[in-house]
Each structure stands twice: as structure tokens, then as C-alpha cells.
Design a protein around this motif. Structure first.
Motif, PDB file in Angstrom:
ATOM      1  N   LYS A  91     -74.389  21.518  25.457  1.00  0.00           N
ATOM      2  CA  LYS A  91     -74.334  20.496  26.505  1.00  0.00           C
ATOM      3  C   LYS A  91     -72.894  20.267  26.953  1.00  0.00           C
ATOM      4  N   LYS A  92     -71.973  20.217  25.994  1.00  0.00           N
ATOM      5  CA  LYS A  92     -70.563  20.009  26.323  1.00  0.00           C
ATOM      6  C   LYS A  92     -70.035  21.155  27.185  1.00  0.00           C
ATOM      7  N   ALA A  93     -70.402  22.387  26.832  1.00  0.00           N
ATOM      8  CA  ALA A  93     -69.962  23.548  27.603  1.00  0.00           C
ATOM      9  C   ALA A  93     -70.552  23.520  29.012  1.00  0.00           C
ATOM     10  N   TYR A  94     -71.822  23.155  29.119  1.00  0.00           N
ATOM     11  CA  TYR A  94     -72.478  23.064  30.427  1.00  0.00           C
ATOM     12  C   TYR A  94     -71.794  22.015  31.297  1.00  0.00           C
ATOM     13  N   ASP A  95     -71.580  20.829  30.723  1.00  0.00           N
ATOM     14  CA  ASP A  95     -70.943  19.750  31.476  1.00  0.00           C
ATOM     15  C   ASP A  95     -69.549  20.156  31.936  1.00  0.00           C
ATOM     16  N   LYS A  96     -68.808  20.801  31.066  1.00  0.00           N
ATOM     17  CA  LYS A  96     -67.462  21.243  31.413  1.00  0.00           C
ATOM     18  C   LYS A  96     -67.511  22.274  32.544  1.00  0.00           C
ATOM     19  N   GLY A  97     -68.449  23.197  32.472  1.00  0.00           N
ATOM     20  CA  GLY A  97     -68.578  24.216  33.505  1.00  0.00           C
ATOM     21  C   GLY A  97     -68.972  23.639  34.854  1.00  0.00           C
ATOM     22  N   VAL A  98     -69.799  22.614  34.850  1.00  0.00           N
ATOM     23  CA  VAL A  98     -70.267  21.998  36.086  1.00  0.00           C
ATOM     24  C   VAL A  98     -69.204  21.069  36.683  1.00  0.00           C
ATOM     25  N   ASN A  99     -68.495  20.342  35.841  1.00  0.00           N
ATOM     26  CA  ASN A  99     -67.606  19.290  36.328  1.00  0.00           C
ATOM     27  C   ASN A  99     -66.163  19.709  36.566  1.00  0.00           C
ATOM     28  N   GLU A 100     -65.691  20.747  35.897  1.00  0.00           N
ATOM     29  CA  GLU A 100     -64.291  21.138  36.042  1.00  0.00           C
ATOM     30  C   GLU A 100     -64.176  22.280  37.042  1.00  0.00           C
ATOM     31  N   ASN A 101     -63.470  22.026  38.125  1.00  0.00           N
ATOM     32  CA  ASN A 101     -63.325  23.024  39.182  1.00  0.00           C
ATOM     33  C   ASN A 101     -62.364  24.151  38.813  1.00  0.00           C
ATOM     34  N   GLU A 102     -61.404  23.878  37.966  1.00  0.00           N
ATOM     35  CA  GLU A 102     -60.359  24.845  37.651  1.00  0.00           C
ATOM     36  C   GLU A 102     -60.709  25.791  36.496  1.00  0.00           C
ATOM     37  N   ILE A 103     -61.805  25.546  35.800  1.00  0.00           N
ATOM     38  CA  ILE A 103     -62.129  26.338  34.613  1.00  0.00           C
ATOM     39  C   ILE A 103     -62.726  27.690  35.022  1.00  0.00           C
ATOM     40  N   GLU A 143     -64.154  32.926  31.670  1.00  0.00           N
ATOM     41  CA  GLU A 143     -63.525  33.441  30.454  1.00  0.00           C
ATOM     42  C   GLU A 143     -63.046  32.298  29.558  1.00  0.00           C
ATOM     43  N   LYS A 144     -62.411  31.300  30.157  1.00  0.00           N
ATOM     44  CA  LYS A 144     -61.911  30.154  29.388  1.00  0.00           C
ATOM     45  C   LYS A 144     -63.078  29.368  28.788  1.00  0.00           C
ATOM     46  N   LEU A 145     -64.129  29.177  29.569  1.00  0.00           N
ATOM     47  CA  LEU A 145     -65.300  28.465  29.087  1.00  0.00           C
ATOM     48  C   LEU A 145     -65.940  29.200  27.915  1.00  0.00           C
ATOM     49  N   MET A 146     -66.041  30.517  28.015  1.00  0.00           N
ATOM     50  CA  MET A 146     -66.633  31.312  26.936  1.00  0.00           C
ATOM     51  C   MET A 146     -65.766  31.265  25.681  1.00  0.00           C
ATOM     52  N   GLU A 147     -64.458  31.303  25.832  1.00  0.00           N
ATOM     53  CA  GLU A 147     -63.559  31.200  24.673  1.00  0.00           C
ATOM     54  C   GLU A 147     -63.775  29.880  23.940  1.00  0.00           C
ATOM     55  N   GLU A 148     -63.841  28.795  24.689  1.00  0.00           N
ATOM     56  CA  GLU A 148     -64.036  27.478  24.081  1.00  0.00           C
ATOM     57  C   GLU A 148     -65.407  27.378  23.414  1.00  0.00           C
ATOM     58  N   LEU A 149     -66.430  27.918  24.062  1.00  0.00           N
ATOM     59  CA  LEU A 149     -67.774  27.896  23.502  1.00  0.00           C
ATOM     60  C   LEU A 149     -67.831  28.695  22.208  1.00  0.00           C
TER      61      LEU A 149
END
Length: 50
Positions: free
Chosen positions: A19-31, A34-40
Motif C-alpha cells: 500500500k505504501k509503495a502504491y500510494d508513493k507511486g500515485v502521489n509523487e510526481n518525481e519518482i 526504478e526508484k520505486l522498485m528499489e524502495e519496495l
């Protein structure tokens, strides 16, 4: 019983991580993807599977 409680906690933790990864992907325009996958991946590695 102990095993079921641990498994249930891991399921909740997994759901929160996704859920945190989804929310971050939807709400952050600059992400980037690759960065999202690293954090996940980093968050999931912290999850202990019984």
C-alpha cells in the motif's frame, strides 16, 4: 498458535508495504519506476517470513 500469529503479522506487514509503495507511486510526481522498485525491494527484504 504462535506460527499463525506470526504469519498473520507478516501478511499485514506485506499489505502495508505494498500500500505504501502504491500510494508513493500515485502521489509523487518525481519518482521513477526504478526508484520505486528499489524502495519496495528494500522494504520487502526487511520482512521476515516464518
Amino acid at each position: 498458535m504462535e506460527r499463525k500469529a506470526g504469519k498473520s503479522a507478516n501478511t499485514v506487514d506485506f499489505s502495508e508495504i505494498v500500500k505504501k509503495a502504491y500510494d508513493k507511486g500515485v502521489n509523487e510526481n518525481e519518482i521513477t519506476l526504478e526508484k520505486l522498485m528499489e524502495e519496495l525491494k528494500a522494504d520487502l527484504k526487511q520482512l521476515v517470513i516464518c
